[in-house]
Design a protein around this motif. Structure first.
Motif, short mmCIF file in Angstrom:
data_model
loop_
_atom_site.label_atom_id
_atom_site.label_comp_id
_atom_site.label_asym_id
_atom_site.label_seq_id
_atom_site.Cartn_x
_atom_site.Cartn_y
_atom_site.Cartn_z
N GLY A 151 19.87 27.25 -80.59
CA GLY A 151 18.66 28.61 -80.41
C GLY A 151 19.41 30.00 -79.89
N LYS A 152 20.98 29.90 -79.95
CA LYS A 152 21.68 30.71 -78.83
C LYS A 152 23.11 31.52 -79.26
N ALA A 153 23.71 32.05 -79.36
CA ALA A 153 25.07 32.27 -79.90
C ALA A 153 25.69 31.43 -78.08
N ILE A 154 27.23 31.21 -79.06
CA ILE A 154 27.64 30.53 -78.09
C ILE A 154 29.55 30.82 -78.51
N ASN A 155 30.26 31.27 -77.77
CA ASN A 155 31.79 32.32 -77.80
C ASN A 155 31.59 32.22 -79.62
N PRO A 156 30.83 33.85 -80.20
CA PRO A 156 31.00 33.90 -81.59
C PRO A 156 32.42 34.81 -81.76
N LYS A 157 32.65 34.83 -82.89
CA LYS A 157 33.93 35.24 -83.65
C LYS A 157 33.91 36.32 -84.29
N THR A 158 34.41 37.09 -84.33
CA THR A 158 34.30 38.40 -85.36
C THR A 158 35.70 38.34 -86.33
N GLY A 159 35.13 38.26 -88.09
CA GLY A 159 36.40 38.78 -88.51
C GLY A 159 36.27 40.52 -89.44
N THR A 160 36.70 40.34 -89.83
CA THR A 160 36.62 41.91 -90.53
C THR A 160 36.87 42.18 -91.81
N ALA A 161 36.18 42.53 -92.80
CA ALA A 161 36.39 43.09 -93.79
C ALA A 161 36.72 44.78 -94.05
N VAL A 162 36.95 44.75 -95.15
CA VAL A 162 37.12 46.35 -96.13
C VAL A 162 36.78 46.98 -97.02
N ILE A 163 36.08 47.24 -96.56
CA ILE A 163 35.43 48.25 -98.42
C ILE A 163 35.70 49.57 -98.02
N ASP A 164 35.57 50.40 -99.93
CA ASP A 164 36.44 51.77 -100.00
C ASP A 164 35.75 52.35 -100.88
N ILE A 165 34.91 53.47 -100.33
CA ILE A 165 34.49 53.94 -100.94
C ILE A 165 34.41 55.39 -102.06
N TYR A 166 34.84 55.70 -103.16
CA TYR A 166 34.83 56.96 -103.66
C TYR A 166 33.59 57.60 -104.56
N VAL A 167 33.08 58.51 -103.76
CA VAL A 167 31.40 59.37 -104.26
C VAL A 167 32.01 60.20 -104.72
N ARG A 168 31.79 59.92 -106.10
CA ARG A 168 31.93 60.67 -107.72
C ARG A 168 31.01 62.23 -107.31
#
Length: 818
Positions: free
Chosen positions: A668-685
């Motif tokens: 019921g609780k977080a144990i030794n969480p790990k973090t990954g990464t994603a990158v999103i590039d957005i162009y607003v026209r």
């Protein structure tokens, strides 16, 4: 009551029935840029009494076959012909469509009507072809600084849908480049790389006669011209009998340099140091070495020459003189060179070598006096060969010792007295004697080698080892590293010496690099590298214990089960790691950006244990991840609208860094969480957004105000419950319609039978009229015209779609009349 009317219609059918009749009201020619769902024509089908169409009219024999038209029913006898948008209308492709509409009634009568749809041409802007066709990209052109004025460097190509004559313009006009009527771009002035302007940004514009235009972007870069050879200066080192001296030379002298080197100088020894210069100052000088023997190499950037192989004059085929060229070259391979010849000076560098460096002798129970237990055979490669000498270095060799060198034959070792296995002196020595003999030549006693002699007195081996347990089970955390103690196995041996055992793993460790190591004497099993629960959860090892008998060893086998305990040691991974999207600034809040979904997985956690956070790049909080947890494929949602007109928003490029955290929920609780990464590039026209239309109806003394109210709230738990009830109601409705169709079939069968029986009794010429001649008019809400003005408010409630958030289907507009 419905059954009665249906029977009445069937009984009224008589006489000859006419075929269906089409009445087509054409809306006229269509513009080629007409929007989707534009009405093209209205088709009315007239039928004989007591007849009905079989299905809807259909389009047959269209020319061309692929067309963007479809019939849509508006009333029971009225259909509209609409544009679907696929394929797009294009006057230049198809100027006239021919459509044949076909209908069939329930008495097998058919009719068809051909409709011609004329497409009118609309002036469309020209477009660039080639690299300038992408408006958001810049075409880069590189030219040398010595390009003459008037040289053609690029040709812009464009086309016009109406094949009109196009004009080309370039800006800024003072950039030093010109463009003619065909789009050819040429240099107008002389160019100089050393001046401040080394690049030029140009805008190319093409215009048709109607004033429509397209724009392309060019960027010109000047390239420096290389026209001079570099110069090379080197300091070369002489190493003769260990003495160092330096010889300097320059490539402008154009002569050969000779140096002397001792053999066996260390590999990597620097023998030359060089520097180079180039008046063109291009900054890309590299050093090189031309040699056919591979004994030397040069650092391409620093210009230091070092040895790469052993220099050994005794090697077969080795040349005593080695030549090579040192060179320095620029990017265009304009080079400066220096020829170097190296003479190798031979030294006495070879140590003696032996056929065997470890000699084992094993005797059973006892060894007789004067027994030769070892013969050393050693040699020397120096020419002429040096005399080899043997001397005792350590161990029981010499006067008064159990072993000695044979007189006049130093390379033979013999026993000086009888050695009995039961002799206390032999027992005290552990039944094993180890001695070392030093081997050296005459000239360099420091060049020595050592031969080890092991003499073992072994008893008869009568008993096999036994493990204390046939099966061992151990558990290892997944994050355990090298040298982690897994457990220990133990065996016993009743032979003398007792428990003289060695352990080894014979099976079960199947990786290319073994995961486990067992101490050969203690039986302690350790890890050699960190295990991976996701790759292998359990290992079944076979451990063997071997006793001390060298001639006829006895063994015992035990199995060891090692269970790997799962731990959270891997971060989530998103595939792909980088996402790119383009959206317009009028995108509605709550819209999924380009249908974008992350796709993330974690090898040691469940997909629903991930949560997502936008760590950086979310200026003005325009975006959010939805849902933020509970799935591995969340969407990117527009959270706040863009407002470039007011200046609230200035940024059009968004580089969103999303953290993917695996909470690895256990207990019921977080144990030794790990973090990954994603990158999103957005162009607003940015696009020009017209003001929102006012939805209102006005009459004298009356104001109607339309208000769109979003009734959904985050706390409205009942929304998905209502959707479920609607789904159940829809299923019931389908079953009810099937029941009506079944009744319709039975009633139709009975009606046909009764009509056949009653047709003989009815007088001819009797006509039956079905339905009321008068039609009730709908009640229309009217109000008296009073001087006092009233306001009527109409509220439209939109049903919301529950997807984890509320989406406002429209804005609220209020209008008041004063």
């Amino acid at each position: 009551m419905p059954s009665f009317h249906f029977l009445f219609v069937l009984l009224a059918a008589s006489g000859v029935r006419a075929a269906p009749n089409f009445v087509v009201e054409n809306a006229g020619p269509l513009l080629e840029n007409a929007s989707d769902h534009t009405r093209v024509a209205t088709v009315t089908v007239s039928l004989s009494p007591h007849t009905s169409l079989v299905g809807d009219p259909i389009i047959l024999n269209a020319s061309p076959v692929v067309h963007p038209f479809v019939l849509s029913r508006r009333a029971s006898d009225l259909w509209d012909l609409f544009i679907t948008g696929v394929p797009q209308l294009d006057f230049e492709e198809v100027a006239l469509y021919s459509l044949t509409i076909y209908a069939k009634d329930n008495h097998e009568a058919t009719a068809s009507q051909t409709i011609f749809v004329q497409i009118e041409d609309v002036n469309e802007p020209p477009t660039f072809t080639g690299s300038l066709s992408q408006e958001d990209q810049v075409t880069e052109i590189y030219i040398t600084e010595d390009t003459a004025p008037g040289t053609i460097i690029y040709k812009a190509a464009a086309k016009d849908p109406e094949d009109a004559v196009l004009e080309y313009f370039i800006s800024p006009e003072s950039s030093g480049f010109t463009i003619d009527s065909t789009g050819t771009i040429s240099t107008a002035t002389a160019l100089d790389f050393e001046s401040d302007m080394r690049s030029f940004s140009l805008v190319i514009k093409v215009v048709d006669p109607g004033g429509l235009f397209a724009i392309g972007n060019l960027k010109m870069f000047l390239i420096n011209v290389n026209n001079k050879d570099p110069t090379l200066t080197c300091s070369l080192f002489n190493i003769e009998n260990g003495v160092l001296s330096v010889t300097s030379t320059n490539s402008t002298l154009h002569h050969e340099v000779n140096i002397i080197l001792d053999e066996e100088i260390p590999i990597g020894k620097m023998i030359a140091m060089c520097q180079a210069a180039d008046e063109d100052n291009l900054g890309d000088l590299t050093f090189g070495l031309e040699t056919g023997d591979g004994y030397f190499a040069i650092d391409k950037e620093k210009g230091t020459v070092v040895t790469t192989s052993r220099l050994d004059v005794e090697k077969t085929g080795f040349a005593s003189a080695l030549s090579f060229y040192i060179k320095a070259c620029d990017g265009d391979q304009r080079c400066a060179t220096i020829l170097v010849t190296t003479y190798i000076n031979g030294i006495n560098d070879n140590s003696p070598f032996c056929d065997q460096y470890l000699i084992r002798y094993t005797g059973k129970e006892e060894i007789a006096k004067d027994t030769i237990i070892a013969k050393l055979s050693c040699h020397d490669l120096d020419k002429p060969p040096d005399t080899i000498h043997y001397a005792a270095s350590s161990g029981p060799v010499g006067t008064g010792q159990p072993f000695e060198q044979v007189p006049n034959a130093e390379n033979f070792i013999q026993v000086t007295k009888e050695l009995d296995y039961e002799n206390p002196e032999v027992v005290a020595a552990g039944h094993i004697y180890e001695m070392m003999i030093l081997v050296f030549d005459d000239l360099h006693p420091s060049h020595t080698v050592t031969v080890t002699i092991l003499v073992e007195i072994a008893p008869d081996n009568d008993f096999s080892p036994k493990f204390q347990a046939s099966h061992y089970t151990f558990s290892v955390p997944e994050t355990s590293g090298a040298f982690y103690k897994v457990g220990q196995v133990a065996a016993i041996d009743e032979d003398h010496p007792p428990n003289c055992l060695t352990y080894k793993i014979t099976n079960g460790d199947i990786q290319a690099v073994q995961r486990f190591w067992i101490h050969p004497f203690s039986g302690v099993i350790e890890l050699t590298s960190q295990p991976d629960y996701e790759s292998m959860r359990q290992y079944n090892l076979t451990v063997q214990a071997v006793d001390c008998d060298r001639a006829h060893p006895r063994t015992a086998v035990a199995t060891v089960t090692v269970d790997i305990e799962d731990e959270n040691d891997e971060a989530p991974v998103c595939i792909p790691y980088l996402y790119k999207a383009v959206i317009s600034d009028d995108v509605v809040v709550g819209t999924n950006v380009n249908g974008l979904k992350l796709n993330c997985h974690d090898r040691d956690s469940q997909d629903f244990e991930m949560r997502f956070e936008i760590a950086s790049g979310n200026e003005n909080l325009h975006f959010k991840i939805d849902p933020s947890r509970g799935t591995n494929t969340p969407k990117l949602i527009v959270k706040n609208p863009f407002n470039f007109e007011s200046g609230a928003d200035l940024q059009q490029q968004y580089h969103l860094v999303v953290h993917v955290i695996d909470d690895n929920l256990k207990l019921g609780k977080a144990i030794n969480p790990k973090t990954g990464t994603a990158v999103i590039d957005i162009y607003v026209r940015r696009i020009s957004t017209p003001p929102p239309p006012t939805s209102s109806e006005q009459g004298k003394g009356l104001t109607i105000v339309y208000t769109a109210i979003n009734t959904y709230k985050n706390s409205d738990w009942y929304v998905p419950f209502i959707f479920t009830l609607m789904a159940v109601f829809f299923v019931g409705l389908v079953f009810w319609m099937c029941f009506l169709l079944w009744r319709y079939g039975n009633i139709k069968k009975c009606s046909l039978k009764m009509a056949k029986e009653d047709s003989k009794l009815k007088p001819k010429g009797v006509k039956y009229v079905v339905g009321d001649r008068s039609q009730k008019e709908k009640n229309i809400i009217t109000e008296s015209r009073n001087k006092k003005l009233d306001a009527l408010t109409e509220t439209t409630i939109y049903e919301t779609v529950f997807d984890g958030e509320a989406i406002d289907p429209g804005m609220m507009h209020l209008y008041f009349l004063n």
